[in-house]
Design a protein around this motif. Structure first.
Motif, PDB file in Angstrom:
ATOM      1  N   UNK A   1       0.804  -1.213   0.000  1.00 36.74           N
ATOM      2  CA  UNK A   1       0.000   0.000   0.000  1.00 36.74           C
ATOM      3  C   UNK A   1       0.843   1.271   0.000  1.00 36.74           C
ATOM      4  N   UNK A   2       2.049   1.215   0.548  1.00 37.53           N
ATOM      5  CA  UNK A   2       2.892   2.408   0.674  1.00 37.53           C
ATOM      6  C   UNK A   2       4.157   2.240  -0.172  1.00 37.53           C
ATOM      7  N   UNK A   3       4.732   3.358  -0.560  1.00 39.71           N
ATOM      8  CA  UNK A   3       6.011   3.298  -1.276  1.00 39.71           C
ATOM      9  C   UNK A   3       7.144   2.971  -0.314  1.00 39.71           C
ATOM     10  N   UNK A   4       7.103   3.581   0.848  1.00 35.24           N
ATOM     11  CA  UNK A   4       8.117   3.379   1.881  1.00 35.24           C
ATOM     12  C   UNK A   4       7.380   3.157   3.192  1.00 35.24           C
ATOM     13  N   UNK A   5       7.859   2.221   4.010  1.00 36.11           N
ATOM     14  CA  UNK A   5       7.161   1.950   5.266  1.00 36.11           C
ATOM     15  C   UNK A   5       8.123   1.432   6.319  1.00 36.11           C
ATOM     16  N   UNK A   6       7.866   1.846   7.525  1.00 36.02           N
ATOM     17  CA  UNK A   6       8.494   1.271   8.698  1.00 36.02           C
ATOM     18  C   UNK A   6       7.896  -0.123   8.907  1.00 36.02           C
ATOM     19  N   UNK A   7       8.753  -1.119   9.158  1.00 36.85           N
ATOM     20  CA  UNK A   7       8.282  -2.475   9.398  1.00 36.85           C
ATOM     21  C   UNK A   7       9.029  -3.084  10.571  1.00 36.85           C
ATOM     22  N   UNK A   8       8.334  -3.894  11.352  1.00 33.46           N
ATOM     23  CA  UNK A   8       9.001  -4.665  12.390  1.00 33.46           C
ATOM     24  C   UNK A   8       9.958  -5.653  11.730  1.00 33.46           C
TER      25      UNK A   8
END
Length: 289
Positions: A49-56
């Motif tokens: 859904x996002x171009x860039x994302x924080x992920x665990x």
């Protein structure tokens, strides 16, 4: 000027980007409001859904194993030591972590990153294997294809209520509780000295298709994030959380990723024999080159 969606939490090092105080060269970043940030994880790994994302980090390892089209950037967004997060009631039954064997312990999700680190500590420092505990969870994994071990259960109840009712002996997280590891501060210091890193909670990721089709855009976004981290870093980090935030393929970051992989494989969060070099292959080829 191209626009990119970026899902990250409010931190000292993201605020300048989110408020527009720091700009990205020839790029516009849009930051959807997502609270808590873990609500962005499933949409990223399931829908891109996002171009860039924080992920665990645990979610990313599972996403990598399932080839979900998300690439890892060497930016640690958050991290901390977790020895005091495994907790029980003030009059709880556990006097030593070894007494958790055969008991039930609550955690939001088996694949939650805090649980990854807590279980790693239990095995490494106290000889308690994750398979010898029943893990009672309220949520499933962000990566839908992941099959949980047979000693993981789902509940509709609140973990705090289960703790008060005696259905579980301890829980990962929660307020008004006491740590199961009674000497947790000493244990944290010993763990940190031994591994020379801080447990990684979240890192920055990017859609693989964007990284490969427009590496210059990703370089610009990466440069903006790393500059913001550098600008907000104190000369002497005052806390473990501040020390955790880092960028680049430095020894501290790589040690944290390597240990997360080890713990994840031990706990059957992933099955693949992956290395940090595998995880950062796209970054090395398209961004760092």
């Amino acid at each position: 000027m191209s626009t990119y969606t970026v899902a990250v939490r409010d931190y000292a090092h993201t605020t300048p980007l989110k408020t527009g105080q720091r700009e990205v060269r020839n790029r516009t970043l849009e930051f959807p409001e997502i609270e808590p940030i873990h609500r962005a994880f499933a949409p990223m790994v399931r829908e891109l859904r996002y171009d860039v994302a924080e992920l665990a980090i645990a979610t990313y390892l599972q996403a990598w194993e399932q080839d979900k089209g998300v690439s890892l950037l060497p930016i640690v967004m958050s991290g901390r030591l977790h020895h005091n997060t495994l907790a029980q009631l003030p009059d709880g039954p556990i006097r030593h972590p070894a007494e958790l064997v055969g008991r039930r312990v609550g955690v939001r999700a088996y694949s939650q990153t805090t649980g990854l680190w807590v279980r790693g500590v239990l095995k490494e420092d106290y000889g308690v294997d994750a398979d010898r505990i029943t893990w009672v969870t309220t949520e499933g994994p962000h990566v839908a294809e992941y099959a949980e071990p047979s000693n993981v259960e789902r509940t509709d109840g609140a973990l705090k209520d289960l703790l008060w009712d005696g259905d579980i002996a301890a829980v990962i997280g929660g307020s008004g509780l006491v740590p199961v590891i009674q000497d947790w501060e000493t244990a944290e210091q010993a763990w940190s000295a031994r591994h020379r890193t801080v447990p990684i909670n979240h890192m920055l990721t990017v859609r693989t298709e964007l990284l490969r089709s427009d590496p210059e855009a990703v370089r610009d976004i990466y440069a903006a994030f790393t500059a913001s981290i550098d600008d907000t870093r104190t000369d002497t980090p005052r806390s473990v959380r501040e020390r955790a935030v880092t960028h680049g393929l430095n020894d501290t970051l790589l040690a944290g990723v390597r240990l997360a992989i080890q713990y994840a494989r031990e706990q059957r969060l992933i099955r693949s024999a992956v290395t940090p070099e595998d995880l950062f292959a796209d970054y090395t080829k398209y961004v760092a080159s």
